[in-house]
Structure formats: C-alpha cells, structure tokens
Design a protein around this motif. Structure first.
Motif: not given
Length: 209
Positions: A16-23, A29-35, A61-69
């Motif tokens: 839920k926290s990550t969904y809010v970060a996506l919104i 926060d997306i990266k932190q929760n992904g880790e 995961s898709f978002r972090i991939y596009r940021e980090t490759s």
C-alpha cells in the motif's frame, strides 16, 4: 499474531505504501520499497500473495529498471506477469510497461490505451488515474509532447473525480511547469460546513462566470 501473519501484514502495508509512492511519482520511496521487497528474497511470486501485491511489485520493478538499466529488475517485473490478475486492466498495464521498457513504443502506446479503457469499464477510478498518468509519462519521455499533454489532462480529471487533493495539486504544478499556462489551473471552493475542499477547473469557472 504469529510470525507468518506479521510478515504478511508488513508485506500488505508495504504494498500500500508503494502504491502511494507510485501515485505520487516519488521515485526515492519506490526504489526504497523495491529494495525492501528484494531483500525479502526470491522468487518474488512468493511475496505477491495477491494480485494487488503483484501489481505493485511489477510496476515498481519496471520503474526501477528504467531508472537503473539493471536487468534484474526487468526480470522480476516479468515474473509478476505470471500472477493471477484480478483486473484485466492491470494485466494490460503490465504489458504496456514491459513494451515501454523494451523499447517497443508503438505497442506500449496501444496497451496503455487499452488499460485505460478497461480500468474505466471496471469503474476502478484510482487505477484509471494512475494508468493515465503513466501513459502521460511514457509519451513525454519518448517525445510525444502533445499526447503527453492530453494524457496528463485525463489523469488530472480522474484524480479530481477521485478526490485525491494532494495529488491534484502536485500534478497541476508539474503540468504547469512542463506545459505552461495551457494546462488547467486549480482554484478551490470550500463547502458550507468548512470541512471539505473541492477542486475547480479555472477554465470552467471562467466560462460560467
């Protein structure tokens, strides 16, 4: 509460926290929760005990991939597509994100459109708003500024309908910075009891004045 129940609850809260970060498009926060999800261990499908968790982990995961490759994130995003989806629009969004991440922009654009339509048909307003904004980000990042403007406007309208006031203000500020005065601005009307604030499209207000 036993350990398994506690871990499941923590996973749910993190989703839920990550969904809010996506919104709110809060990448830190997306990266932190992904880790944090990654630290729990693989395969991630064991974490995604329901479709919502799989949806959130996939988008993250898709978002972090596009940021980090980093190909690990793309691999994990694709893993989530094996989940049993509750909503078809979420499945289409994941396919759109994969196409975008893989450079198949024509396919991605069509899939974003389909995901928006399916979310609208299922009357899932939060997801329709989010998908519209993700489509806008996609078009902006690949240089389709006119399409990006249109999708941001759709997202703006859907967030207004949802009543997500903080998000409406943030998106409005971003769009004005990106597109200038052509994007609708927001004024506010306070209800008689003083407790509820509703956004008003300033162009609509001027038209009815």
């Amino acid at each position: 509460m036993n350990t398994d129940e506690s871990e499941t609850l923590n996973d749910d809260e993190m989703s839920k926290s990550t969904y809010v970060a996506l919104i709110f498009n809060n990448y830190s926060d997306i990266k932190q929760n992904g880790e944090k999800f990654k630290d729990i261990g693989f395969p991630w499908l064991l974490i995604a005990s329901d479709a919502f968790q799989a949806f959130v982990i996939g988008l993250t995961s898709f978002r972090i991939y596009r940021e980090t490759s980093d190909p690990l994130w793309l691999e994990k995003a694709k893993d989530e597509q094996g989940s049993s989806w509750t909503f078809e629009h979420q499945s289409n969004l994941m396919l759109a994100e994969e196409a975008y991440s893989s450079g198949d922009y024509e396919k991605a654009g069509a899939l974003y459109d389909n995901a928006i339509l399916l979310a609208r048909r299922s009357k899932n307003l939060p997801d329709e708003a989010l998908i519209s904004e993700l489509a806008a980000h996609f078009h902006l990042n690949v240089g389709n500024n006119k399409s990006a403007f249109d999708y941001y406007h759709i997202a703006y309208q859907k967030y207004v309908e949802w009543g997500a006031m903080a998000k409406v203000r943030k998106l409005n500020a971003f769009a004005h910075e990106t597109f200038g005065a052509g994007f609708p601005s927001i004024t506010f009307s306070i209800c008689a009891n003083g407790s509820t604030v509703w956004p008003i499209d300033s162009r609509k207000k001027e038209a009815t004045a």
